[in-house]
Design a protein around this motif. Structure first.
Motif, mmCIF file in Angstrom:
data_model
loop_
_atom_site.group_PDB
_atom_site.id
_atom_site.type_symbol
_atom_site.label_atom_id
_atom_site.label_comp_id
_atom_site.label_asym_id
_atom_site.label_seq_id
_atom_site.Cartn_x
_atom_site.Cartn_y
_atom_site.Cartn_z
ATOM 1 N N LEU A 1 25.057 17.167 42.043
ATOM 2 C CA LEU A 1 24.601 16.351 40.906
ATOM 3 C C LEU A 1 23.189 15.842 41.162
ATOM 4 O O LEU A 1 22.335 15.883 40.264
ATOM 5 C CB LEU A 1 25.571 15.187 40.675
ATOM 6 C CG LEU A 1 25.208 14.249 39.522
ATOM 7 C CD1 LEU A 1 25.284 14.991 38.192
ATOM 8 C CD2 LEU A 1 26.091 13.041 39.500
ATOM 9 N N LEU A 2 22.902 15.392 42.359
ATOM 10 C CA LEU A 2 21.560 14.915 42.677
ATOM 11 C C LEU A 2 20.554 16.054 42.597
ATOM 12 O O LEU A 2 19.444 15.886 42.068
ATOM 13 C CB LEU A 2 21.535 14.273 44.073
ATOM 14 C CG LEU A 2 22.139 12.888 44.157
ATOM 15 C CD1 LEU A 2 22.148 12.418 45.632
ATOM 16 C CD2 LEU A 2 21.364 11.903 43.322
ATOM 17 N N ILE A 3 20.919 17.227 43.098
ATOM 18 C CA ILE A 3 20.009 18.383 43.019
ATOM 19 C C ILE A 3 19.759 18.763 41.562
ATOM 20 O O ILE A 3 18.627 19.024 41.167
ATOM 21 C CB ILE A 3 20.587 19.580 43.833
ATOM 22 C CG1 ILE A 3 20.561 19.245 45.315
ATOM 23 C CG2 ILE A 3 19.810 20.850 43.561
ATOM 24 C CD1 ILE A 3 21.262 20.275 46.199
ATOM 25 N N VAL A 4 20.810 18.758 40.763
ATOM 26 C CA VAL A 4 20.668 19.080 39.325
ATOM 27 C C VAL A 4 19.772 18.035 38.645
ATOM 28 O O VAL A 4 18.896 18.381 37.841
ATOM 29 C CB VAL A 4 22.052 19.188 38.649
ATOM 30 C CG1 VAL A 4 21.925 19.221 37.128
ATOM 31 C CG2 VAL A 4 22.799 20.395 39.144
ATOM 32 N N ILE A 5 19.964 16.763 39.007
ATOM 33 C CA ILE A 5 19.139 15.702 38.401
ATOM 34 C C ILE A 5 17.694 15.897 38.819
ATOM 35 O O ILE A 5 16.777 15.802 37.982
ATOM 36 C CB ILE A 5 19.668 14.308 38.800
ATOM 37 C CG1 ILE A 5 20.987 14.014 38.097
ATOM 38 C CG2 ILE A 5 18.652 13.236 38.466
ATOM 39 C CD1 ILE A 5 21.639 12.717 38.503
ATOM 40 N N VAL A 6 17.446 16.209 40.112
ATOM 41 C CA VAL A 6 16.066 16.410 40.568
ATOM 42 C C VAL A 6 15.466 17.635 39.884
ATOM 43 O O VAL A 6 14.314 17.601 39.410
ATOM 44 C CB VAL A 6 16.032 16.541 42.118
ATOM 45 C CG1 VAL A 6 14.672 17.052 42.594
ATOM 46 C CG2 VAL A 6 16.360 15.226 42.776
ATOM 47 N N LEU A 7 16.228 18.726 39.841
ATOM 48 C CA LEU A 7 15.744 19.940 39.176
ATOM 49 C C LEU A 7 15.475 19.687 37.677
ATOM 50 O O LEU A 7 14.478 20.159 37.124
ATOM 51 C CB LEU A 7 16.736 21.093 39.356
ATOM 52 C CG LEU A 7 16.810 21.715 40.746
ATOM 53 C CD1 LEU A 7 17.917 22.767 40.821
ATOM 54 C CD2 LEU A 7 15.476 22.322 41.117
ATOM 55 N N PHE B 1 11.863 20.261 36.305
ATOM 56 C CA PHE B 1 11.651 21.424 35.433
ATOM 57 C C PHE B 1 11.944 21.160 33.961
ATOM 58 O O PHE B 1 11.420 21.853 33.107
ATOM 59 C CB PHE B 1 12.519 22.603 35.919
ATOM 60 C CG PHE B 1 12.078 23.133 37.241
ATOM 61 C CD1 PHE B 1 10.868 23.801 37.359
ATOM 62 C CD2 PHE B 1 12.851 22.946 38.375
ATOM 63 C CE1 PHE B 1 10.468 24.292 38.584
ATOM 64 C CE2 PHE B 1 12.446 23.434 39.604
ATOM 65 C CZ PHE B 1 11.245 24.111 39.707
ATOM 66 N N ALA B 2 12.734 20.204 33.595
ATOM 67 C CA ALA B 2 13.081 20.014 32.190
ATOM 68 C C ALA B 2 12.579 18.693 31.638
ATOM 69 O O ALA B 2 11.926 18.672 30.593
ATOM 70 C CB ALA B 2 14.589 20.115 32.022
ATOM 71 N N TRP B 3 12.893 17.595 32.290
ATOM 72 C CA TRP B 3 12.532 16.298 31.722
ATOM 73 C C TRP B 3 11.028 16.088 31.640
ATOM 74 O O TRP B 3 10.519 15.610 30.642
ATOM 75 C CB TRP B 3 13.148 15.174 32.535
ATOM 76 C CG TRP B 3 14.629 15.007 32.328
ATOM 77 C CD1 TRP B 3 15.376 15.550 31.371
ATOM 78 C CD2 TRP B 3 15.481 14.233 33.136
ATOM 79 N NE1 TRP B 3 16.673 15.192 31.486
ATOM 80 C CE2 TRP B 3 16.776 14.360 32.594
ATOM 81 C CE3 TRP B 3 15.332 13.424 34.262
ATOM 82 C CZ2 TRP B 3 17.884 13.728 33.131
ATOM 83 C CZ3 TRP B 3 16.449 12.798 34.785
ATOM 84 C CH2 TRP B 3 17.697 12.954 34.217
ATOM 85 N N LYS B 4 10.320 16.460 32.706
ATOM 86 C CA LYS B 4 8.880 16.254 32.676
ATOM 87 C C LYS B 4 8.234 17.065 31.554
ATOM 88 O O LYS B 4 7.462 16.506 30.770
ATOM 89 C CB LYS B 4 8.265 16.592 34.031
ATOM 90 C CG LYS B 4 6.804 16.241 34.088
ATOM 91 C CD LYS B 4 6.269 16.355 35.483
ATOM 92 C CE LYS B 4 4.819 15.910 35.447
ATOM 93 N NZ LYS B 4 4.215 15.839 36.736
ATOM 94 N N PRO B 5 8.533 18.369 31.388
ATOM 95 C CA PRO B 5 7.948 19.101 30.247
ATOM 96 C C PRO B 5 8.412 18.552 28.901
ATOM 97 O O PRO B 5 7.637 18.483 27.954
ATOM 98 C CB PRO B 5 8.420 20.546 30.452
ATOM 99 C CG PRO B 5 8.743 20.665 31.901
ATOM 100 C CD PRO B 5 9.187 19.288 32.319
ATOM 101 N N ILE B 6 9.684 18.149 28.857
ATOM 102 C CA ILE B 6 10.188 17.589 27.591
ATOM 103 C C ILE B 6 9.463 16.284 27.285
ATOM 104 O O ILE B 6 9.017 16.047 26.156
ATOM 105 C CB ILE B 6 11.718 17.393 27.650
ATOM 106 C CG1 ILE B 6 12.429 18.740 27.612
ATOM 107 C CG2 ILE B 6 12.188 16.521 26.480
ATOM 108 C CD1 ILE B 6 13.932 18.654 27.837
ATOM 109 N N LEU B 7 9.336 15.416 28.303
ATOM 110 C CA LEU B 7 8.646 14.137 28.102
ATOM 111 C C LEU B 7 7.156 14.367 27.781
ATOM 112 O O LEU B 7 6.579 13.681 26.933
ATOM 113 C CB LEU B 7 8.802 13.240 29.332
ATOM 114 C CG LEU B 7 10.198 12.660 29.552
ATOM 115 C CD1 LEU B 7 10.230 11.854 30.856
ATOM 116 C CD2 LEU B 7 10.602 11.781 28.392
ATOM 117 N N ASP B 8 6.540 15.371 28.468
ATOM 118 C CA ASP B 8 5.137 15.689 28.161
ATOM 119 C C ASP B 8 4.996 16.194 26.729
ATOM 120 O O ASP B 8 4.063 15.826 26.011
ATOM 121 C CB ASP B 8 4.607 16.739 29.153
ATOM 122 C CG ASP B 8 4.387 16.161 30.548
ATOM 123 O OD1 ASP B 8 4.340 14.910 30.655
ATOM 124 O OD2 ASP B 8 4.247 16.958 31.501
#
Length: 166
Positions: free
Chosen positions: A20-26, A30-37
């Motif tokens: 779960l921690l690895i998935v959250i970090v990934l 890879f997803a949240w930062k581009p989505i937030l950007d």
């Protein structure tokens, strides 16, 4: 609840927590930062569009105010041109009337002068004809009067009696 406690495995829990921690970090990398950007870029674009729309609205208001001002100036200029044209028309009509009146007065004056001259000429000619006729009649009367000796003597006597000596 007891079954859950019996089936609970600490290793499995840590593995799942680690995954779960690895998935959250990934997901964060890879997803949240581009989505937030992307969301931030979209929000900035919307903000810029709103500001641009507001600026366009202000510019349209300025243009409308300028258009109204130009329309008022054009209307005022048109009115002044129409007024000037009316004044010129009235002046031209008045000048034409004055000139026509002067011409008419001049023509009437000339006609009256011509009539007066013709009248004087006619009167002079009539006087001349009357004088000629009077002379002819007097000549005929005198001839007849002087043709007889008795009549001559009577005429002389009547003239002498009418004449008074001073």
């Amino acid at each position: 609840m007891e079954t859950l406690l019996n089936d609970f495995s600490v290793g499995l829990f840590f593995m799942q927590a680690l995954i779960l921690l690895i998935v959250i970090v990934l997901m964060r990398v890879f997803a949240w930062k581009p989505i937030l950007d992307a969301l931030q870029t979209r929000e900035d674009g919307i903000q810029e569009a709103l500001e641009s729309a507001e600026n366009a609205k202000l510019e349209m208001q300025n243009l409308q105010a300028n258009n109204e001002k130009l329309l008022k100036e054009a209307r005022a200029e048109r009115e002044s041109m129409l007024k000037e044209a009316r004044e010129m028309k009235e002046k031209m009509i008045e000048d034409a009337k004055t000139q026509a009146q002067e011409e008419a007065n001049k023509m009437v004056s000339n006609a009256q002068l011509a009539i007066e001259n013709e009248k004087k000429a006619a009167v002079a000619e009539l006087k001349s004809q009357v004088a000629n006729l009077s002379i002819e009649i007097a000549e005929k009367v005198v001839r007849e009067e002087l043709s007889n000796k008795d009549k001559q003597a009577k005429l002389v006597e009547s003239m002498l009696s009418e004449a008074t000596l001073n």
